[in-house]
Design a protein around this motif. Structure first.
Motif, mmCIF file in Angstrom:
data_model
loop_
_atom_site.group_PDB
_atom_site.id
_atom_site.type_symbol
_atom_site.label_atom_id
_atom_site.label_comp_id
_atom_site.label_asym_id
_atom_site.label_seq_id
_atom_site.Cartn_x
_atom_site.Cartn_y
_atom_site.Cartn_z
ATOM 1 N N TRP A 180 0.813 -1.216 0.000
ATOM 2 C CA TRP A 180 0.000 0.000 0.000
ATOM 3 C C TRP A 180 0.848 1.269 0.000
ATOM 4 C CZ3 TRP A 180 1.246 3.034 4.059
ATOM 5 C CH2 TRP A 180 1.826 2.404 5.168
ATOM 6 N N GLN A 181 2.052 1.205 0.606
ATOM 7 C CA GLN A 181 2.864 2.420 0.704
ATOM 8 C C GLN A 181 3.329 2.929 -0.652
ATOM 9 O OE1 GLN A 181 3.456 -0.596 1.969
ATOM 10 N NE2 GLN A 181 5.649 -0.944 2.371
ATOM 11 N N TYR A 182 3.280 2.038 -1.682
ATOM 12 C CA TYR A 182 3.677 2.452 -3.022
ATOM 13 C C TYR A 182 2.477 2.693 -3.939
ATOM 14 C CZ TYR A 182 7.902 0.265 -1.175
ATOM 15 O OH TYR A 182 8.962 -0.086 -0.376
ATOM 16 N N SER A 183 1.277 2.403 -3.445
ATOM 17 C CA SER A 183 0.105 2.445 -4.341
ATOM 18 C C SER A 183 -1.121 3.080 -3.692
ATOM 19 C CB SER A 183 -0.243 1.020 -4.781
ATOM 20 O OG SER A 183 -0.524 0.196 -3.655
ATOM 21 N N THR A 184 -0.898 3.969 -2.737
ATOM 22 C CA THR A 184 -2.031 4.558 -2.012
ATOM 23 C C THR A 184 -3.031 5.220 -2.947
ATOM 24 O OG1 THR A 184 -0.580 4.967 -0.119
ATOM 25 C CG2 THR A 184 -2.673 6.144 -0.172
ATOM 26 N N ASN A 185 -2.541 5.926 -3.946
ATOM 27 C CA ASN A 185 -3.430 6.655 -4.853
ATOM 28 C C ASN A 185 -4.012 5.785 -5.957
ATOM 29 O OD1 ASN A 185 -3.009 9.105 -3.493
ATOM 30 N ND2 ASN A 185 -1.131 9.494 -4.645
ATOM 31 N N SER A 186 -3.631 4.505 -5.996
ATOM 32 C CA SER A 186 -4.109 3.610 -7.049
ATOM 33 C C SER A 186 -5.087 2.569 -6.546
ATOM 34 C CB SER A 186 -2.914 2.906 -7.707
ATOM 35 O OG SER A 186 -1.967 3.833 -8.180
ATOM 36 N N ILE A 187 -5.114 2.352 -5.231
ATOM 37 C CA ILE A 187 -5.930 1.268 -4.678
ATOM 38 C C ILE A 187 -7.405 1.457 -5.006
ATOM 39 C CG2 ILE A 187 -6.760 0.276 -2.498
ATOM 40 C CD1 ILE A 187 -3.953 0.547 -1.395
ATOM 41 N N HIS A 188 -7.881 2.687 -4.968
ATOM 42 C CA HIS A 188 -9.319 2.882 -5.172
ATOM 43 C C HIS A 188 -9.745 2.535 -6.599
ATOM 44 C CE1 HIS A 188 -7.859 6.879 -6.518
ATOM 45 N NE2 HIS A 188 -8.926 6.873 -7.299
ATOM 46 N N TYR A 189 -8.816 2.594 -7.569
ATOM 47 C CA TYR A 189 -9.155 2.151 -8.929
ATOM 48 C C TYR A 189 -9.376 0.636 -8.959
ATOM 49 C CZ TYR A 189 -7.735 6.742 -10.685
ATOM 50 O OH TYR A 189 -7.645 8.095 -10.931
ATOM 51 N N LEU A 190 -8.545 -0.098 -8.214
ATOM 52 C CA LEU A 190 -8.702 -1.551 -8.152
ATOM 53 C C LEU A 190 -9.982 -1.925 -7.414
ATOM 54 C CD1 LEU A 190 -4.989 -2.457 -7.318
ATOM 55 C CD2 LEU A 190 -6.132 -2.528 -9.544
ATOM 56 N N LEU A 191 -10.274 -1.204 -6.327
ATOM 57 C CA LEU A 191 -11.524 -1.467 -5.609
ATOM 58 C C LEU A 191 -12.727 -1.141 -6.488
ATOM 59 C CD1 LEU A 191 -10.658 -0.073 -2.046
ATOM 60 C CD2 LEU A 191 -10.687 -2.457 -2.793
ATOM 61 N N ALA A 192 -12.576 -0.128 -7.341
ATOM 62 C CA ALA A 192 -13.675 0.222 -8.254
ATOM 63 C C ALA A 192 -13.974 -0.924 -9.214
ATOM 64 C CB ALA A 192 -13.326 1.485 -9.033
ATOM 65 N N LEU A 193 -12.925 -1.636 -9.655
ATOM 66 C CA LEU A 193 -13.130 -2.797 -10.527
ATOM 67 C C LEU A 193 -14.000 -3.838 -9.846
ATOM 68 C CD1 LEU A 193 -12.497 -4.704 -12.923
ATOM 69 C CD2 LEU A 193 -10.420 -5.370 -11.668
ATOM 70 N N TRP A 194 -13.644 -4.213 -8.619
ATOM 71 C CA TRP A 194 -14.402 -5.254 -7.907
ATOM 72 C C TRP A 194 -15.788 -4.759 -7.523
ATOM 73 C CZ3 TRP A 194 -12.472 -9.863 -8.424
ATOM 74 C CH2 TRP A 194 -11.101 -9.994 -8.678
ATOM 75 N N ASN A 195 -15.897 -3.483 -7.241
ATOM 76 C CA ASN A 195 -17.199 -2.905 -6.933
ATOM 77 C C ASN A 195 -18.151 -3.048 -8.118
ATOM 78 O OD1 ASN A 195 -19.276 -1.267 -5.789
ATOM 79 N ND2 ASN A 195 -18.419 0.524 -6.789
ATOM 80 N N ARG A 196 -17.644 -2.747 -9.319
ATOM 81 C CA ARG A 196 -18.491 -2.823 -10.519
ATOM 82 C C ARG A 196 -18.792 -4.271 -10.894
ATOM 83 N NH1 ARG A 196 -14.680 1.714 -12.857
ATOM 84 N NH2 ARG A 196 -15.877 3.580 -12.337
ATOM 85 N N LEU A 197 -17.848 -5.144 -10.670
ATOM 86 C CA LEU A 197 -18.080 -6.555 -10.991
ATOM 87 C C LEU A 197 -19.198 -7.146 -10.132
ATOM 88 C CD1 LEU A 197 -14.424 -7.911 -11.450
ATOM 89 C CD2 LEU A 197 -16.151 -7.617 -13.228
ATOM 90 N N VAL A 198 -19.119 -6.926 -8.818
ATOM 91 C CA VAL A 198 -20.127 -7.529 -7.931
ATOM 92 C C VAL A 198 -21.481 -6.852 -8.101
ATOM 93 C CG1 VAL A 198 -18.363 -8.205 -6.265
ATOM 94 C CG2 VAL A 198 -19.549 -6.036 -5.960
ATOM 95 N N ALA A 199 -21.483 -5.560 -8.444
ATOM 96 C CA ALA A 199 -22.753 -4.854 -8.625
ATOM 97 C C ALA A 199 -23.521 -5.380 -9.829
ATOM 98 C CB ALA A 199 -22.507 -3.358 -8.770
ATOM 99 N N ALA A 200 -22.799 -5.954 -10.798
ATOM 100 C CA ALA A 200 -23.446 -6.426 -12.023
ATOM 101 C C ALA A 200 -23.871 -7.887 -11.942
ATOM 102 C CB ALA A 200 -22.499 -6.236 -13.208
ATOM 103 N N VAL A 201 -23.464 -8.613 -10.917
ATOM 104 C CA VAL A 201 -23.773 -10.044 -10.820
ATOM 105 C C VAL A 201 -25.269 -10.345 -10.881
ATOM 106 C CG1 VAL A 201 -23.683 -12.044 -9.262
ATOM 107 C CG2 VAL A 201 -21.628 -10.686 -9.692
ATOM 108 N N PRO A 202 -26.148 -9.588 -10.190
ATOM 109 C CA PRO A 202 -27.586 -9.909 -10.240
ATOM 110 C C PRO A 202 -28.180 -9.833 -11.643
ATOM 111 C CG PRO A 202 -27.117 -8.416 -8.423
ATOM 112 C CD PRO A 202 -25.884 -8.487 -9.250
ATOM 113 N N TYR A 203 -27.504 -9.160 -12.553
ATOM 114 C CA TYR A 203 -28.052 -8.973 -13.894
ATOM 115 C C TYR A 203 -27.468 -9.960 -14.919
ATOM 116 C CZ TYR A 203 -29.127 -4.629 -11.503
ATOM 117 O OH TYR A 203 -29.554 -3.713 -10.583
ATOM 118 N N VAL A 204 -26.679 -10.920 -14.439
ATOM 119 C CA VAL A 204 -26.068 -11.910 -15.326
ATOM 120 C C VAL A 204 -26.483 -13.306 -14.868
ATOM 121 C CG1 VAL A 204 -23.912 -12.842 -16.239
ATOM 122 C CG2 VAL A 204 -24.099 -10.395 -15.750
ATOM 123 N N ARG A 205 -26.961 -14.104 -15.779
ATOM 124 C CA ARG A 205 -27.350 -15.471 -15.435
ATOM 125 C C ARG A 205 -26.108 -16.285 -15.084
ATOM 126 N NH1 ARG A 205 -31.098 -17.836 -20.080
ATOM 127 N NH2 ARG A 205 -30.863 -19.645 -18.668
#
Length: 749
Positions: free
Chosen positions: A91-116
């Motif tokens: 984290w000490q080398y990527s503090t400003n980048s972590i939220h982009y990675l969390l955004a990926l997982w956030n969008r993936l799980v948010a879309a699960v109910p709409y995919v069979r």
């Protein structure tokens, strides 16, 4: 890498068919997989950051149903999860980048109910569940470990908790991720929270009456680490609880019991901190970052769960509940008092929390607010966040009624002085005084407020009246002394807060009767003596601006009442006293000219604009009875407006708004006075209007256009009449034509 991000964001319409788009997506996914496998170029900081942006962007431009159909999706998912956990651990080398990675997982799980589940790669949902849980566990472990790492670095590493922007970005993305595997994530958090809380309570037991700084070094270090780790967990819990949605399809699935389990720990932590704080009379403070985390949790908890009882319980059910637990009848028809799903969830939440009903929890939150205001006077950020929380609670209809029943609120309303709440006496908290008093007066003047709080408006105002009486008794030299500076700033800030919450005629009349006629002479006296001190004069003028503002038609006196005229006289006295002293001082002030000169002029003009446009004064009375109040106010204000170069007026938006607003009112309501001005002065006004019409600010342009409209309307309605003002306008028109100003104005319009 930046070019690839742009390529991944291209529109669907650029492809001739879906097969082309699928093929393009497949190549992009293959490229990302190769980069993740080989880590090519990712050791470079800028490349690494842009690659994190690419991962965060990929889901925003493509649907999950499209991603799961690509070859190698499961491998891509596994590699992305591995890359995310690796980044979070470092984290000490990527503090400003972590939220982009969390955004990926956030969008993936948010879309699960709409995919069979049977779409695309087999088992993609199960794989996503496992990877999400691993990412969350890694995030929690890494953030808890970061506390000790930062402490050991002795200042070499920045604390992620102190980067508020990045922290909030991460917290915004956590709720969806954590609620995807909520039960498992809750167990992980509780497994971390419970031992830390027990250890922290144990250490607090040894330090009840003393501060952490005075403890032995090893104890102080343990406390610092524990408080940092509890800060992270409190932020995470606050984010998760705040992610509860009453419109979600999962409502009623029992998630509220998990919210209750997490909330119980944070509330117990807050109780322990408050107990230590009270027992030590403010000496035993927790880390300010932990206090901020608790306020963040309270804000989210309030928004989702607190003060919704009346909203979630229909009136029919409330009335039936008092008659019978099983039902009632109206017109012979049996009515069952069955709560809705939302009501069940709400009740279930507080039952599982085990601390009491919503009133008990509300009292705990408000008590914490009171302790913060009492024991954290010098921490500007904590005071601000605390008052923001209290404002939000007091703004709701149901929540404000609940506040009126709490003892802590009664104490706040009855003891709103700096002796009880030292933050009121800290100069940097001057703005917070206004907010504090606005909240209390809003509660006091709410329906049944005075009755439930056991205090009326006159009693509430007694401390302010006492301060003003003491200031009234000072002679000019004493009133201008440094000893009077803070009392003056404080009382004007407090009065402004009171005036902000006066929303009707009855409430406004109460305050007017308290100030007039005994205390209004003090206002002009202060304006004269303190004209060159921005902190004092700004406080006075802001109060006058609010006091003269006729919002919701609150300044509405009886026909036989002279109060409207008296109010304008007091306003005129303040503006004239300040304006004359400013005009007499022609020296260019050192430093920031806006703060030292223009800001006061802007507010003085705004005060007069509110009074002139308030529709509570018959201005013809002043000329009829030879009262110079109106003429003096217009004369001084006009000189103030014209004393500032036009380029400076345009450069400062607030100043231009005040000046152009004053000119518009002059042409709208006082056209005769305006046309009686010297031709050169009138031309200066029209030049200012011309500049305003060309301003990039839409409001200024509209105001100046209205000014021209008032002048044109007067000319159209009175042209050819034998009136002095018409003759004056004809004389001015000749000057217009000579200088070509009419054509310039018309072109600007």
């Amino acid at each position: 890498m930046e070019a690839i991000i742009l390529l991944c964001s291209v529109r669907r319409s650029l492809f001739t068919c879906d097969k082309e788009r699928e093929a393009f997506l497949g190549r992009v996914m293959n490229g990302i997989r190769e980069l993740l496998k080989n880590q090519t170029g990712l050791q470079h900081q800028d490349n690494y950051h842009q690659f994190c942006r690419l991962l965060g962007r990929i889901k925003s431009n493509y649907q999950l149903s499209e991603l799961v159909k690509t070859d190698g999706y499961l491998e891509w998912l596994e590699l992305s999860a591995s890359f995310t956990t690796q980044s979070i651990r470092n984290w000490q080398y990527s503090t400003n980048s972590i939220h982009y990675l969390l955004a990926l997982w956030n969008r993936l799980v948010a879309a699960v109910p709409y995919v069979r589940p049977d779409t695309g790669n087999k088992g993609h949902v199960e794989a996503l569940q496992q990877h999400v849980l691993n990412v969350v566990e890694c995030y929690i472990d890494s953030m808890l470990g970061s506390v000790e790492t930062v402490l050991r670095s002795e200042g070499a590493l920045e604390d992620p908790l102190e980067d508020d922007g990045s922290l909030m970005e991460q917290m915004d993305r956590l709720p969806s991720i954590c609620r995807f595997q909520y039960s498992a994530v809750t167990n992980v958090i509780l497994g971390k929270f419970d031992p830390l809380l027990s250890k922290y309570q144990e250490l607090m037991g040894h330090l009840v009456s003393s501060s952490t700084d005075s403890a032995p070094p090893h104890i102080a270090e343990q406390m610092t680490i524990l408080e940092g780790q509890l800060t992270w967990l409190t932020y995470i819990v606050g984010a998760i609880v705040g992610g509860h949605s009453w419109s979600s399809s999962k409502i009623g699935d029992g998630e509220e019991t998990l919210d209750a389990s997490l909330s119980k720990r944070v509330l117990q932590l807050a109780q322990g901190i408050d107990y230590r704080l009270t027992s030590s009379n403010g000496a035993g403070k927790a880390d300010s970052k932990l206090e901020m985390a608790i306020l963040y949790y309270f804000q989210n908890f309030r928004r989702v769960y607190m003060f919704m009882w009346e909203q979630n319980m229909p009136p029919l059910f409330q009335s039936m509940q008092s008659n019978s637990s099983s039902g009632s009848s109206i017109g012979g028809m049996k009515l069952e008092s069955v709560p809705s799903t939302k009501q069940k969830v709400y009740q279930n939440m507080f039952e599982h929390m085990g601390l009491g009903d919503h009133t008990v929890v509300a009292n705990l939150i408000v008590t914490k607010i009171g302790k913060n205001l009492k024991f954290w006077p010098d921490d500007h950020e904590i005071i601000q966040k605390t008052l923001d929380l209290l404002t939000d609670i007091a703004s709701g209809y149901s929540s404000s009624k609940l506040l009126l029943t709490l003892d802590t609120v009664k104490y706040l309303v009855s003891h709103h002085t700096h002796e009880e709440f030292p933050f009121l006496n800290v100069p940097s908290n001057a703005r917070h005084r206004t907010t504090f008093h606005a909240i209390l007066v809003r509660l006091l003047l709410s329906p049944t407020g005075e009755e439930k709080l056991g205090i009326n408006f006159d009693q509430f105002m007694e401390p302010l009246v006492k301060t003003m009486s003491q200031l009234d008794g000072l002679d000019s030299s004493q009133l201008r002394s440094e000893a009077a500076r803070q009392p003056l700033i404080g009382v004007f800030r407090d009065l402004r807060g009171v005036a902000i919450s006066l929303h009707n005629r009855k409430a406004y009349s109460k305050m007017f009767d308290i100030l007039e006629p005994r205390h209004t002479p003090l206002l002009s006296k202060v304006a004269d003596l303190w004209h060159d001190q921005p902190d004092v004069i700004i406080s006075l003028l802001r109060f006058m601006q609010e006091f003269c503002h006729n919002k919701a038609n609150r300044v509405n006196f009886d026909q036989s009442s002279p109060n409207g005229i008296l109010l304008f006289r007091a306003t005129s006295d303040v503006v004239c006293a300040f304006g004359r002293r400013v005009l007499a001082n022609t020296a260019t002030p050192a430093g920031d000219i806006y703060k030292s000169r223009y800001k006061g002029i802007s507010l003085a003009l705004s005060v007069l604009n509110s009074a002139l446009g308030g529709n509570y004064v018959c201005f013809g009375v002043f000329a009829l009875y030879n009262d110079p109040a109106l003429a003096n106010a217009l004369d001084v204000s006009l000189k103030l407006a014209l004393s500032i170069p036009l380029d400076h007026v345009i450069a400062y938006p607030k100043l231009s708004k005040s000046i152009f607003g004053f000119i518009e009112i002059m042409f709208r309501n006082h056209i005769k006075t305006t046309l009686a001005l010297d031709t050169n002065i009138f031309m200066q006004l029209m030049n200012a209007v011309h500049e305003g019409l060309q301003s990039s600010d839409a409001l200024n342009g509209s105001t100046c256009a209205n000014t021209v409209d008032h002048l044109a309307t007067f000319y159209y309605e009175n042209n050819g009449k034998d009136k002095p003002e018409v003759h004056n306008l004809n004389n001015v028109s000749n000057e217009f034509r000579r200088k070509g100003l009419i054509g310039c104005v018309a072109t600007s319009l």
